[in-house]
Structures are given as structure tokens and as C-alpha cells.
Design a protein around this motif. Structure first.
Motif, PDB file in Angstrom:
ATOM      1  N   MET A 210       0.839  -1.184   0.000  1.00 17.68           N
ATOM      2  CA  MET A 210       0.000   0.000   0.000  1.00 17.68           C
ATOM      3  C   MET A 210       0.884   1.248   0.000  1.00 17.68           C
ATOM      4  O   MET A 210       1.898   1.302   0.674  1.00 17.68           O
ATOM      5  N   THR A 211       0.471   2.236  -0.745  1.00 18.40           N
ATOM      6  CA  THR A 211       1.244   3.468  -0.836  1.00 18.40           C
ATOM      7  C   THR A 211       0.637   4.516   0.077  1.00 18.40           C
ATOM      8  O   THR A 211      -0.572   4.721   0.085  1.00 18.40           O
ATOM      9  N   GLY A 212       1.487   5.182   0.828  1.00 23.92           N
ATOM     10  CA  GLY A 212       1.031   6.237   1.720  1.00 23.92           C
ATOM     11  C   GLY A 212       0.799   7.522   0.958  1.00 23.92           C
ATOM     12  O   GLY A 212       0.590   7.527  -0.258  1.00 23.92           O
ATOM     13  N   GLN A 213       0.847   8.601   1.680  1.00 29.80           N
ATOM     14  CA  GLN A 213       0.685   9.912   1.065  1.00 29.80           C
ATOM     15  C   GLN A 213       1.761  10.842   1.592  1.00 29.80           C
ATOM     16  O   GLN A 213       2.455  10.533   2.541  1.00 29.80           O
ATOM     17  N   LEU A 214       1.888  11.987   0.939  1.00 33.12           N
ATOM     18  CA  LEU A 214       2.878  12.985   1.333  1.00 33.12           C
ATOM     19  C   LEU A 214       2.160  14.177   1.938  1.00 33.12           C
ATOM     20  O   LEU A 214       1.096  14.577   1.472  1.00 33.12           O
ATOM     21  N   PHE A 215       2.763  14.735   2.966  1.00 33.74           N
ATOM     22  CA  PHE A 215       2.212  15.937   3.587  1.00 33.74           C
ATOM     23  C   PHE A 215       3.321  16.972   3.714  1.00 33.74           C
ATOM     24  O   PHE A 215       4.373  16.705   4.294  1.00 33.74           O
ATOM     25  N   PHE A 216       3.085  18.131   3.128  1.00 35.59           N
ATOM     26  CA  PHE A 216       4.042  19.229   3.181  1.00 35.59           C
ATOM     27  C   PHE A 216       3.574  20.232   4.218  1.00 35.59           C
ATOM     28  O   PHE A 216       2.486  20.803   4.096  1.00 35.59           O
ATOM     29  N   ARG A 217       4.369  20.421   5.260  1.00 41.31           N
ATOM     30  CA  ARG A 217       4.042  21.421   6.284  1.00 41.31           C
ATOM     31  C   ARG A 217       3.989  22.793   5.615  1.00 41.31           C
ATOM     32  O   ARG A 217       4.580  22.996   4.546  1.00 41.31           O
ATOM     33  N   PRO A 218       3.277  23.753   6.212  1.00 47.68           N
ATOM     34  CA  PRO A 218       3.071  25.058   5.566  1.00 47.68           C
ATOM     35  C   PRO A 218       4.344  25.750   5.097  1.00 47.68           C
ATOM     36  O   PRO A 218       4.368  26.333   4.009  1.00 47.68           O
ATOM     37  N   GLU A 219       5.416  25.687   5.869  1.00 51.28           N
ATOM     38  CA  GLU A 219       6.655  26.376   5.493  1.00 51.28           C
ATOM     39  C   GLU A 219       7.280  25.758   4.240  1.00 51.28           C
ATOM     40  O   GLU A 219       7.874  26.451   3.421  1.00 51.28           O
ATOM     41  N   VAL A 220       7.143  24.446   4.066  1.00 56.09           N
ATOM     42  CA  VAL A 220       7.662  23.766   2.879  1.00 56.09           C
ATOM     43  C   VAL A 220       6.704  23.964   1.704  1.00 56.09           C
ATOM     44  O   VAL A 220       7.137  24.238   0.583  1.00 56.09           O
ATOM     45  N   ALA A 221       5.412  23.863   1.968  1.00 56.47           N
ATOM     46  CA  ALA A 221       4.411  24.075   0.913  1.00 56.47           C
ATOM     47  C   ALA A 221       4.559  25.460   0.296  1.00 56.47           C
ATOM     48  O   ALA A 221       4.477  25.611  -0.927  1.00 56.47           O
ATOM     49  N   GLN A 222       4.813  26.457   1.106  1.00 55.48           N
ATOM     50  CA  GLN A 222       4.985  27.825   0.603  1.00 55.48           C
ATOM     51  C   GLN A 222       6.191  27.922  -0.329  1.00 55.48           C
ATOM     52  O   GLN A 222       6.124  28.555  -1.379  1.00 55.48           O
ATOM     53  N   ARG A 223       7.289  27.278   0.026  1.00 56.68           N
ATOM     54  CA  ARG A 223       8.481  27.290  -0.839  1.00 56.68           C
ATOM     55  C   ARG A 223       8.202  26.612  -2.173  1.00 56.68           C
ATOM     56  O   ARG A 223       8.614  27.088  -3.230  1.00 56.68           O
ATOM     57  N   ILE A 224       7.498  25.480  -2.132  1.00 53.54           N
ATOM     58  CA  ILE A 224       7.186  24.750  -3.362  1.00 53.54           C
ATOM     59  C   ILE A 224       6.252  25.575  -4.232  1.00 53.54           C
ATOM     60  O   ILE A 224       6.460  25.697  -5.443  1.00 53.54           O
ATOM     61  N   GLN A 225       5.227  26.165  -3.641  1.00 53.57           N
ATOM     62  CA  GLN A 225       4.269  26.959  -4.403  1.00 53.57           C
ATOM     63  C   GLN A 225       4.933  28.174  -5.051  1.00 53.57           C
ATOM     64  O   GLN A 225       4.571  28.547  -6.167  1.00 53.57           O
ATOM     65  N   LYS A 226       5.909  28.757  -4.391  1.00 58.21           N
ATOM     66  CA  LYS A 226       6.662  29.877  -4.990  1.00 58.21           C
ATOM     67  C   LYS A 226       7.455  29.421  -6.212  1.00 58.21           C
ATOM     68  O   LYS A 226       7.620  30.157  -7.167  1.00 58.21           O
ATOM     69  N   ALA A 227       7.958  28.201  -6.150  1.00 57.56           N
ATOM     70  CA  ALA A 227       8.798  27.673  -7.231  1.00 57.56           C
ATOM     71  C   ALA A 227       7.979  27.165  -8.413  1.00 57.56           C
ATOM     72  O   ALA A 227       8.478  27.121  -9.530  1.00 57.56           O
ATOM     73  N   GLN A 228       6.728  26.773  -8.168  1.00 57.15           N
ATOM     74  CA  GLN A 228       5.912  26.199  -9.237  1.00 57.15           C
ATOM     75  C   GLN A 228       5.463  27.246 -10.237  1.00 57.15           C
ATOM     76  O   GLN A 228       5.167  28.380  -9.883  1.00 57.15           O
ATOM     77  N   LYS A 229       5.425  26.812 -11.474  1.00 54.78           N
ATOM     78  CA  LYS A 229       4.967  27.654 -12.574  1.00 54.78           C
ATOM     79  C   LYS A 229       3.896  26.884 -13.331  1.00 54.78           C
ATOM     80  O   LYS A 229       3.809  25.665 -13.221  1.00 54.78           O
ATOM     81  N   PRO A 230       3.066  27.573 -14.121  1.00 48.62           N
ATOM     82  CA  PRO A 230       2.058  26.851 -14.909  1.00 48.62           C
ATOM     83  C   PRO A 230       2.727  25.801 -15.799  1.00 48.62           C
ATOM     84  O   PRO A 230       3.794  26.025 -16.357  1.00 48.62           O
TER      85      PRO A 230
END
Length: 124
Positions: A1-21
Motif C-alpha cells: 500500500m502506498t502512503g501519502q505525502l504531507f508538506f508542512r506550511p513552510e515547505v508548501a509555501q516554498r514549493i508553491q513559490k517555485a511552481q509555474k504553470p
């Protein structure tokens, strides 16, 4: 069975800044295979992962596994299944910019770099 990933807010914010369309998130297991590995496979006890923001057309057959996360789908290699049997949490301690990857059993990797890959690669 495969689990899931959870990004804490401080990491999620960094990823969202880096993401582009047109980009997706990849959890790359540094095992010496795949188009984005920065190191060759070595005989080491270190487990190395990278978080990559890549153009969707760069996700090759090397990343067939799709894992759910609080930021949407994350692509990874089949070799990563060994580490995905529970929820994986990515956090950044307040005193550092290092991203840590851990599960209920403890630390998996103490330094997971976040890299942005701008150019599309050729499929495997």
C-alpha cells in the motif's frame, strides 16, 4: 500500500513559490537512475531524495508512480515504494532552510533539496 505525502506550511509555501504553470512536483529518489539524478549510485547508507519542480513533459517513464499529497499529485519512481508505506511529512525547522523528510518511524532524509528544472528532457 502506498502512503501519502504531507508538506508542512513552510515547505508548501516554498514549493508553491517555485511552481509555474505547466509544472508538476517530482519526488526523486537518488538511486542513479532517471534524468534528474545528480549523483551516481553508491554503496552508502545515506538515503537521498530531491523535490523537483519540472515541466509536465519532463516526467518520463522513470516516474510512473503518482502519490497523493496536500499539494496535489507527486510523481516518483517505483523504487520509492519502500519508503511510502505511511504518511511522509516534509518539514523545515525554524532555524534552517533544510527540508527534512520523515515518517512515524523517524527521519528518512535530513536534507531534501528543492530544485527547479526549467528545460524539458527527452523521455527515457
Amino acid at each position: 500500500m502506498t502512503g501519502q505525502l504531507f508538506f508542512r506550511p513552510e515547505v508548501a509555501q516554498r514549493i508553491q513559490k517555485a511552481q509555474k504553470p505547466g509544472c508538476v512536483l517530482v519526488l526523486d529518489f537518488e538511486d542513479g537512475s532517471g534524468p534528474f539524478n545528480q549523483q551516481a549510485l553508491s554503496c552508502s547508507f545515506d538515503v537521498n531524495f530531491s523535490l523537483l519542480v519540472v515541466p509536465v513533459q519532463s516526467v518520463t517513464t522513470a516516474y510512473p508512480l503518482v502519490v497523493t499529497s496536500n499539494l496535489g499529485p507527486v510523481y516518483t519512481k517505483n523504487n520509492t515504494k519502500l519508503y511510502l508505506d505511511s504518511t511522509i511529512v516534509f518539514r523545515q525547522p525554524s532555524h534552517t532552510r533544510t527540508i527534512r523528510m520523515q515518517n512515524d518511524s523517524g527521519m528518512i532524509s535530513g536534507n531534501v533539496p528543492l530544485r527547479v528544472i526549467n528545460a524539458a528532457t527527452k523521455p527515457d
